[in-house]
Every structure is written in C-alpha cells, then in structure tokens.
Design an enzyme around this catalytic site. Structure first.
Site, PDB file in Angstrom:
ATOM      1  N   GLY A 171     -15.289  -7.953 -11.906  1.00 56.52           N
ATOM      2  CA  GLY A 171     -14.781  -7.100 -12.974  1.00 56.52           C
ATOM      3  C   GLY A 171     -13.383  -7.515 -13.355  1.00 56.52           C
TER       4      GLY A 171
ATOM      5  N   PRO B 138      -8.373 -10.773 -13.772  1.00 55.70           N
ATOM      6  CA  PRO B 138      -9.733 -10.785 -13.223  1.00 55.70           C
ATOM      7  C   PRO B 138      -9.729 -10.122 -11.849  1.00 55.70           C
ATOM      8  CG  PRO B 138      -8.748 -12.966 -13.053  1.00 55.70           C
ATOM      9  CD  PRO B 138      -7.784 -12.123 -13.835  1.00 55.70           C
ATOM     10  N   LYS B 139     -10.765  -9.396 -11.556  1.00 57.21           N
ATOM     11  CA  LYS B 139     -10.885  -8.771 -10.234  1.00 57.21           C
ATOM     12  C   LYS B 139     -11.547  -9.784  -9.306  1.00 57.21           C
ATOM     13  CE  LYS B 139     -12.402  -4.487  -8.040  1.00 57.21           C
ATOM     14  NZ  LYS B 139     -13.160  -5.117  -6.946  1.00 57.21           N
ATOM     15  N   VAL B 140     -10.718 -10.551  -8.646  1.00 59.79           N
ATOM     16  CA  VAL B 140     -11.197 -11.642  -7.801  1.00 59.79           C
ATOM     17  C   VAL B 140     -12.014 -11.064  -6.644  1.00 59.79           C
ATOM     18  CG1 VAL B 140     -10.510 -13.612  -6.398  1.00 59.79           C
ATOM     19  CG2 VAL B 140      -9.185 -13.015  -8.437  1.00 59.79           C
TER      20      VAL B 140
END
Length: 555
Positions: A278, A123-125
């Site tokens: 994202g 996950p794009k934190v």
C-alpha cells in the site's frame, strides 16, 4: 511497517460490514475461541520464530472478522491476549514504534487528507520494522519492532547488513525507524504480490548466524527520524546526507486525493526494488517523540487492492458434467476482488474437495488467477461444527451414464443437451441449459432426442413459452435435421472428431476394430478404445434409430 493489527479500528475496515452469523451462544463461543486460537498460533510463529504462516491481508481480514464476531456476540466473547504480547523483547525502543490506521477506501482517504496539511506519501514497503540507534556516529543498537515498546536485539545481524551503515557522519544521538526488506528486481506488486519477501527477512534476522549472501539481499528503507528536524523536508535532506537516498526518492509531497490515487496505482503497477502492500500518508508535523502513541493521528495507510479475500463457505454443491465429471462448487458469502463480484468457486475435482474437506461455515481465501478467474487459495480456518455434506457417488457417473433423465441423472442429462445444441455441437440458436430444463420440467424429454418431434402447439403449453418463443424453438429444431453426420457425432459426444469419408455411415463406424480406429490421424490406443466403446453404447442405439427415422443423413 510490518503486520499491523486492526484491534479497535474495525470501523475503518471493509471486512467488518458482514451480517452477524446465525449462531446460538454455545456455537458463537466455540467459533470465537477457535479463531482466537488460530490467530494466536499465527502470532506466535511470526513474532517468536520470524515465520509468517499466512499472507498479511489474510491475517488482517481474519483479525477483523474476529472483532466482528465479538461485536455480534458480546456474551460469548472471551478475554483475548494482546496479539503483540509475545512479540516483546529485552531491549526498549528509545521511541515507540507506532502502528498505522488503515483507511478502508478512497472516501476515508479523502477525508483524512482534507483534515490535514503539509502531507507526504511513501510506498508502504513490505518488510519488517526496525529501530536503529546511533551515538556519535556509531551503530549502537538494532531493535526489532516487537510490541512497539520493546523488541529483540538484532544488533549483531544488523551489523552484517551492507544496507545498514555501522558509522554515520552525524554526531550526537540519531534514532531511525525503517523497514528491512528483501531486495527484488523489477518487482511489480500487482503481478507478483508479496513474493514471501517479509517472511524471508523476518527469518533471516531471527537466525543465530546470518549468512553473507543472505545479508546482501536485505535492504533498508528509513521512513522516519523521530529525533530529527521538525519538518519533513529537512528530515529527508538529512537522511539523504547520511546516505539514505531512497527515503527522499520515495517520499513525495501530497496535495489531494487525486495525487494519492495516482501514486498508489503507480507504485502498485510499476517496477520497484521491493514488495509493497500500500502507501503511507504522513503529515510533516508530528508531536515530540516522547508522546508517540500506538495509533498515530499524523500517519495512515491506504492498502493496495486485495489479492486475496477471506469469505465464508455457505454451501457445497456438486455439478455433474456431460462426461460424468463431478465438480464441487463452493457457494460463498459474496466478496469483491479486482472489481469482480464472486459468489461461487469451483474446486475442480471431487478428489480435491475430499482432500481439503471444505464444508459450510469454513473460512476460505479466494484469489484471482490471471486477474480474472476466481480460485481457492487456501482454507484459512475451519468451523468448529463440521456440517455433513453428501457428495454424489463417483462410480455412478461416467462417459456413458445418464442418456435418460432418470433419478439422479438430471444434471448430466441437461449437460448433454447443452453440449448438443451449443456451438461445439449442432449450433442451434436460442437453445441453452435453461430452455432444456424448462422442457424437462414439463415432462417433454424422456430421452436425449425427444425434442425432435415436438411441435409449436405442444411447446406453447410449457410455462414461460409463448407463441413467438415456440415458433423460434421449432425453427431451431428443424435446423438440427440439416446438420451433417460429423456435427451430429460431435453433438452426441464422440470422444474424437473423426472426418467421415463420403458414404461412411453409423454401421460402418460401429463395425471398426481398435486397429482400424488407430489408423485415423491422432488416434492412439486409448482413444481407439473410447471410440469403439462409444459406438457400442447400448443407450445410443435407440437415439441412432430416431435420427434415421427423422431423416438425418449418415444414420
């Protein structure tokens, strides 16, 4: 993984596809300069003060729009400062903090995957990037991302974060890159968006004294170990051993586009402890850390679907409704959100439009309320050339205006007819605003009820109405004569639906006092005054006479 700049990667962006504006060189220079100054203002606030003045997706689209304009008008382009030029600091990163190429769509993601092997997805934190440096197990430095090469010294505040260990069992030098994020309980990105999480972290880390309760709210997701093992599997195992379990938990092998699509949707719609914007695709093998560049070929981002889209206002129109309410409507350059194709946007009221002062050429952010209804989120920036917009005179339109189609009254008049024939009025099949407009254009509607006397022969003379259509219209007109007095009162726009006692007619209702109206259930003083005014409206008297003449009961 914080704000990533589009820069020279416009061909990856879905926002770089618009046609060039029809400006001369002078206006192009003004508009490009205006947008540059807006972006510089946002950059300064974010990188210097830790304050995000706009959502990242609005920033990214605005940055891409600037590159689009620069491509369209190279002669008007001006030298532009590096967006990260003010972001650097006194500390040098031991390993460069890279950006991420943003893949525009599923096809771009599929192409990226096909050209690589041994891939992983995370996950794009949505937080702020940090470099952590440990030597012989001790935390030595915490450096903000800055411009990727240098950053601010966050060591003092980082030591106060429970999520950042001050000691590791690992010996030697350990360099970690990760994301400081704001802890969120059961956060669903699709429903709640970023929730301002990134700004909270950026502001906290930039503060002189970080409060203990705030420090507890900040988590850490380590997404890379630049001087760690060569393979992703070994790196994740090592990070887990050091106590960074989330790195392994949220890093999954990636085989193909189907898996990428699955995890992107899963992390977008399922609860997580942090905000995301994202997913990140990573290749296990990457070059030695001393060769890392700003835009790595071994990692890329696939952003979540836009929650807000930036688009241009092409015109401002005004719709006048049945009661005289004026609704400003923005005509937009078409934009897609959640599979919705949006071209128009209501501003709700004339007062709101006047307060916002939205004009053609302005760039606005559009969002969806309840995932379906488009609404204005904000005015992102204003065109340097302020086009004059003539709004209707609000004092001219009210509940008792425009019973005839006099000049300037056409919209309200048609709205009255659409209400009259609709399900809330007489429920006449096959009659809508388009039919009424055709009859009005043909000069057949001098007043609201002139259609009651139209026959099929007359209707056939109207462009677009043939014999069959004329027959259906006359059948609908005939149904109107059979509707009850209550339905006719609703159709004419009575302010409150009033049940009629048998034998009560128009004259009896018109003779009622305000006190008598207030005796009706649900009618207060304001409604009572409206009801009395309705029956005393002069323009309604000839309409009442026409209804009596054609045999409608109760009139």
């Amino acid at each position: 993984m914080q704000r990533l700049i589009a820069l020279s990667l416009c061909f990856f962006s879905p926002f770089c596809l618009a046609a060039c504006p029809t400006w001369d060189d002078k206006q192009a220079q003004q508009e490009i300069l205006g947008l540059q100054q807006q972006l510089n203002h946002w950059d300064e606030a974010y990188h210097r003060n830790g304050v995000s003045l706009v959502d990242d997706e609005i920033y990214d689209q605005s940055r891409a729009r600037l590159h689009d304009w620069q491509r369209c008008f190279p002669a008007a382009d001006q030298s532009q400062p590096d967006p990260l030029g003010a972001a650097g600091g006194p500390l040098t990163h031991p390993v460069r903090q890279t950006g991420l190429v943003k893949l525009a769509d599923e096809q771009a993601v599929g192409d990226w995957i096909k050209r690589r092997n041994d891939l992983w997805i995370q996950p794009k934190v949505d937080g702020v990037a940090v470099t952590l440096v440990y030597r012989n197990g001790q935390l030595q430095q915490a450096i903000s991302r800055g411009d990727g090469r240098t950053g601010q010294d966050w060591t003092s505040n980082a030591r106060r974060l429970p999520a950042v260990p001050t000691r590791l069992a690992e010996t030697g030098e350990v360099i970690l890159q990760g994301e400081l994020y704001w802890r969120l309980e059961q956060h669903v990105q699709a429903a709640h968006g970023s929730a301002g999480a990134r700004s909270r972290v950026a502001g906290a880390m930039a503060s002189r004294q970080l409060p203990g309760d705030t420090a507890k709210q900040i988590g850490l997701f380590v997404w890379d170990w630049p001087n760690g093992p060569d393979s992703m599997t070994a790196r994740l195992a090592g990070l887990a051993a050091m106590g960074f379990a989330d790195s392994k938990r949220f890093s999954l092998p990636l085989r193909d586009i189907e898996q990428a699509r699955h995890w992107r949707e899963h992390w977008y719609s399922q609860p997580l402890p942090f905000a995301t914007d994202g997913v990140v695709l990573r290749q296990s093998q990457r070059p030695p850390a001393d060769r890392w560049q700003a835009d790595p070929y071994w990692a890329a981002a696939w952003k979540h679907p836009l929650r807000k889209a930036v688009t241009e206002v092409r015109a401002v129109d005004f719709r006048i409704g049945r009661t005289g309410r004026i609704t400003p409507m923005l005509q937009l350059a078409p934009v897609h959100l959640n599979d919705r194709h949006i071209r128009t946007l209501s501003l709700g009221s004339l007062d709101r439009w006047e307060a916002l002062d939205v004009r053609p050429g302005d760039q606005v952010a559009v969002a969806l309320a309840g995932q379906t209804i488009p609404q204005l989120d904000s005015v992102v920036w204003r065109s340097t050339e302020r086009t004059e917009v003539a709004a209707p005179d609000a004092t001219r339109y009210h509940a008792h205006s425009c019973w005839q189609p006099t000049r300037g009254c056409e919209q309200q008049f048609i709205a009255r007819l659409a209400w009259l024939s609709g399900k809330q009025g007489l429920g006449l099949p096959g009659l809508g605003a388009g039919n009424w407009q055709a009859l009005l254009d043909a000069g057949l509607l001098p007043d609201l009820l002139a259609w009651l006397e139209l026959d099929a022969v007359t209707l056939q003379q109207v462009p677009g109405i043939g014999r069959a259509r004329a027959s259906k219209l006359t059948a609908s007109f005939a149904l109107a004569r059979q509707r009850s007095p209550e339905q006719w009162l609703k159709a004419l726009g009575i302010p409150v639906a009033v049940p009629l006692v048998e034998g009560t007619d128009w004259d009896a209702l018109a003779a009622r006092s305000i006190a008598q109206w207030q005796a009706e259930p649900g009618v207060g003083p304001a409604r009572a005054r409206q009801l009395q005014a309705f029956f005393r409206t002069a323009e309604l008297q000839p309409l009442r006479d026409r209804l009596r003449a054609v045999g409608v009961s109760g009139f």
